[in-house]
Design a protein around this motif. Structure first.
Motif, mmCIF file in Angstrom:
data_model
loop_
_atom_site.group_PDB
_atom_site.id
_atom_site.type_symbol
_atom_site.label_atom_id
_atom_site.label_comp_id
_atom_site.label_asym_id
_atom_site.label_seq_id
_atom_site.Cartn_x
_atom_site.Cartn_y
_atom_site.Cartn_z
ATOM 1 N N LEU A 43 44.570 30.154 42.342
ATOM 2 C CA LEU A 43 44.219 28.944 41.886
ATOM 3 C C LEU A 43 42.797 28.775 41.333
ATOM 4 O O LEU A 43 42.426 28.114 40.309
ATOM 5 C CB LEU A 43 44.513 27.790 42.727
ATOM 6 N N SER B 102 49.092 32.076 47.740
ATOM 7 C CA SER B 102 48.848 31.991 46.286
ATOM 8 C C SER B 102 47.908 31.141 45.748
ATOM 9 O O SER B 102 47.228 31.469 44.795
ATOM 10 C CB SER B 102 50.358 31.829 45.608
ATOM 11 N N ALA B 103 47.992 29.863 46.348
ATOM 12 C CA ALA B 103 47.252 28.721 45.750
ATOM 13 C C ALA B 103 45.777 29.078 46.153
ATOM 14 O O ALA B 103 44.764 29.036 45.393
ATOM 15 C CB ALA B 103 47.477 27.436 46.503
ATOM 16 N N HIS C 10 40.505 31.184 40.139
ATOM 17 C CA HIS C 10 40.381 31.669 39.007
ATOM 18 C C HIS C 10 40.988 30.843 37.660
ATOM 19 O O HIS C 10 40.321 30.911 36.837
ATOM 20 C CB HIS C 10 41.178 33.158 39.034
ATOM 21 N N HIS C 11 42.085 30.239 37.994
ATOM 22 C CA HIS C 11 42.781 29.507 36.824
ATOM 23 C C HIS C 11 42.001 28.304 36.467
ATOM 24 O O HIS C 11 41.861 27.909 35.276
ATOM 25 C CB HIS C 11 44.182 29.169 37.245
ATOM 26 N N VAL C 12 41.479 27.728 37.652
ATOM 27 C CA VAL C 12 40.569 26.355 37.311
ATOM 28 C C VAL C 12 39.239 26.956 36.668
ATOM 29 O O VAL C 12 38.891 26.063 35.617
ATOM 30 C CB VAL C 12 40.267 25.741 38.521
#
Length: 92
Positions: free
Chosen positions: A80, A75-76, A82-84
């Motif tokens: 991650l 998941s990371a 995309h979220h960053v």
């Protein structure tokens, strides 16, 4: 001149000794590596108190722990970035 004083004999003897020494050194490194892995496994058993469980319980716990950690890592790695990127665009 005796056989031991002959340069070719000495060269052959030294190279043979070097090869044996090289293999012994490699085996020593491999043995130390596996001892270190075994030590890490024992530390894992000690820190998680798995040494008190039966083998099937230990296997079940280790399988569940591996599944949870691998899911979190996946998941990371997938979500991650995309979220960053979204946070960077939002705050800049």
């Amino acid at each position: 001149m005796t056989l031991n004083d002959h340069p070719t004999f000495l060269r052959h003897k030294l190279s043979y000794t070097y090869k044996n020494c090289h293999w012994k050194t490699m085996l020593s490194y491999i043995r130390r590596f596996f001892k270190f892995i075994h030590w890490l496994y024992l530390q894992y058993l000690l820190n998680t108190a798995l040494y008190m469980l039966e083998p099937w319980e230990r296997l079940l716990f280790s399988t569940l722990l591996f599944a949870i950690l691998s899911t979190a890592l996946y998941s990371a790695l997938v979500f991650l970035p995309h979220h960053v990127r979204s946070m960077i665009q939002f705050y800049s």
